[in-house]
Design a protein around this motif. Structure first.
Motif, PDB file in Angstrom:
ATOM      1  N   CYS A  68      33.233  -4.798  17.921  1.00 21.14           N
ATOM      2  CA  CYS A  68      34.461  -4.152  18.317  1.00 21.14           C
ATOM      3  C   CYS A  68      35.500  -5.256  18.108  1.00 21.14           C
ATOM      4  CB  CYS A  68      34.531  -3.988  19.866  1.00 21.14           C
ATOM      5  SG  CYS A  68      33.550  -2.537  20.344  1.00 21.14           S
ATOM      6  N   GLY A  86      42.393   1.662  16.161  1.00 21.12           N
ATOM      7  CA  GLY A  86      41.151   0.444  16.543  1.00 21.12           C
ATOM      8  C   GLY A  86      41.426  -0.221  17.865  1.00 21.12           C
ATOM      9  N   CYS A 128      32.652   6.778  18.090  1.00 16.72           N
ATOM     10  CA  CYS A 128      33.287   6.843  16.633  1.00 16.72           C
ATOM     11  C   CYS A 128      34.107   8.075  16.213  1.00 16.72           C
ATOM     12  CB  CYS A 128      32.299   6.547  15.550  1.00 16.72           C
ATOM     13  SG  CYS A 128      31.441   4.879  15.576  1.00 16.72           S
ATOM     14  N   TYR A 173      36.497  -1.546  25.359  1.00 10.51           N
ATOM     15  CA  TYR A 173      35.147  -2.035  25.754  1.00 10.51           C
ATOM     16  C   TYR A 173      34.891  -3.083  26.404  1.00 10.51           C
ATOM     17  CZ  TYR A 173      30.381  -3.355  24.382  1.00 10.51           C
ATOM     18  OH  TYR A 173      28.876  -3.584  24.641  1.00 10.51           O
ATOM     19  N   PHE A 188      39.163  -0.133  20.808  1.00  9.78           N
ATOM     20  CA  PHE A 188      38.010  -0.797  21.166  1.00  9.78           C
ATOM     21  C   PHE A 188      38.183  -1.996  22.093  1.00  9.78           C
ATOM     22  CE2 PHE A 188      37.096   1.130  16.927  1.00  9.78           C
ATOM     23  CZ  PHE A 188      35.897   1.743  17.233  1.00  9.78           C
TER      24      PHE A 188
END
Length: 375
Positions: free
Chosen positions: A29, A53, A248, A59, A56
């Motif tokens: 990530c 992106g 994804c 996470y 991420f």
């Protein structure tokens, strides 16, 4: 044919504290966040997975809540223990944060004394007053009008808020803190959905609600994951593949208000990979990926400084024909340059990890070690 319950393995309460597969995913990530920020006109620059992106980062929040609850939920029984917890957590993030802030200030001094580019030094997102907010790690608490200095450090500021809330809840309501935290997570999600101008792409303004949303769902997951049966063998592998495909596809596609759901998918990802039962977990347990996970914080912290210096140099050398991305006229050359650039970031991250992050953590751990009881 084996029955379903034969393929279900109970989760032991004595699970190891180090979740290697989850750590490796954190490293992956971090790489994807770097790709999101990298200003190079590569083949992958316009992929949805890279364009979105920034998601991420969520996470990190879910994983942090999961592992913090796993390690500390039963240990913060006194204000002294809570204080030790905060010192240890700050000791893990603040030294490298301070180093990179100093690097950015040094770059600004170079602007001031040597006019290295046309930017006016110490203004707007590089103001002097913002230095103090960054030093105190409160820059993402809606106290500033924009991202400042080392932009990615906003996540540290938001996490510090989560640590404070976590410590307070565990002290006041040790048996119910996860459910109280779940209510706070819901409130955080609603605030982001209702008030953040770009929903989950919120940083300096609604960063704390965004982080609370992920962090305390991670805490809740940790409290129940030992009671949730999980699959083993090929069924676990199928579940892991499904989790990776889901995240994804979602990140590659999601924009607008629906991005708020990314945290829920990451909760599922953490649950699936925490058990390390499938073939993908075995891949993630490879030492190279585990090492990447351990370097992930340093990668995350140093990359923006490298990219900032790069853009100063690139503009002087006319590598930025459109004003936004480095482009050498061949996308294949751009790809090679991007790979080399990531290699440089990785090397500098390794140096920072070994010379700053790790020694600082060891020092703080020694300072905060519990006194030995005399026999």
């Amino acid at each position: 044919m084996r029955r379903y319950h034969d393929r279900v393995k109970p989760v032991l309460a004595t699970a190891p504290r180090r979740f290697e597969a989850l750590d490796s995913l954190r490293g992956i990530c971090a790489v994807l966040v770097v790709m999101f920020h990298m200003p190079v006109a590569s083949h992958w620059r316009d992929w949805g997975l890279v364009q979105h992106g920034y998601l991420f980062v969520d996470y990190f929040f879910v994983l942090s809540g999961f592992v913090i609850a796993h390690a500390y939920a039963g240990r913060l029984t006194t204000p002294r223990e809570a204080g030790r917890f905060m010192v240890r957590r700050l000791g893990r993030v603040w030294p490298l944060h301070a180093l990179m802030l100093a690097a950015f200030i040094g770059l600004e001094l170079a602007r001031l004394f040597f006019q290295i580019d046309g930017a006016t030094p110490f203004v707007r997102d590089r103001s002097v007053e913002a230095i103090f907010a960054n030093l105190l790690l409160v820059q993402a608490w809606h106290v500033l009008p924009s991202l400042t200095w080392n932009g990615p450090a906003w996540t540290l500021s938001a996490e510090v808020a989560c640590y404070l809330i976590f410590a307070g809840l565990v002290l006041v309501a040790p048996r119910r803190f996860r459910w109280i935290g779940a209510v706070l997570a819901l409130i955080g999600a609603v605030l982001v959905l209702a008030y953040a101008r770009r929903w989950m792409n919120t940083t300096y303004d609604f960063a704390v609600p965004r982080a609370v949303y992920g962090f305390f769902l991670g805490c809740l997951l940790q409290g129940v994951w030992t009671r949730i049966p999980r699959l083993g063998g090929s069924a676990a592998t199928a579940l892991e593949v499904a989790a990776v495909v889901a995240i994804c596809v979602f990140i590659g596609w999601a924009t607008g208000p629906v991005t708020v759901a990314v945290t829920l998918i990451f909760v599922a990802v953490v649950w699936v990979f925490a058990g390390e039962e499938g073939a993908l977990s075995r891949v993630l347990d490879h030492p190279a990926l585990v090492t990447l996970g351990r370097w992930s914080f340093a990668i995350y912290m140093v990359h923006m400084f490298v990219l900032t210096v790069l853009m100063i140099v690139a503009r002087k050398l006319d590598w930025v024909p459109g004003g936004r991305r480095i482009d050498f006229g061949s996308v294949w050359i751009n790809d090679l340059f991007a790979v080399a650039l990531f290699g440089l970031i990785l090397v500098l991250a390794l140096v920072a990890h070994r010379l700053v992050e790790t020694p600082a953590q060891r020092l703080i751990d020694r300072w905060t070690a519990r006194p030995k009881v005399a026999h």
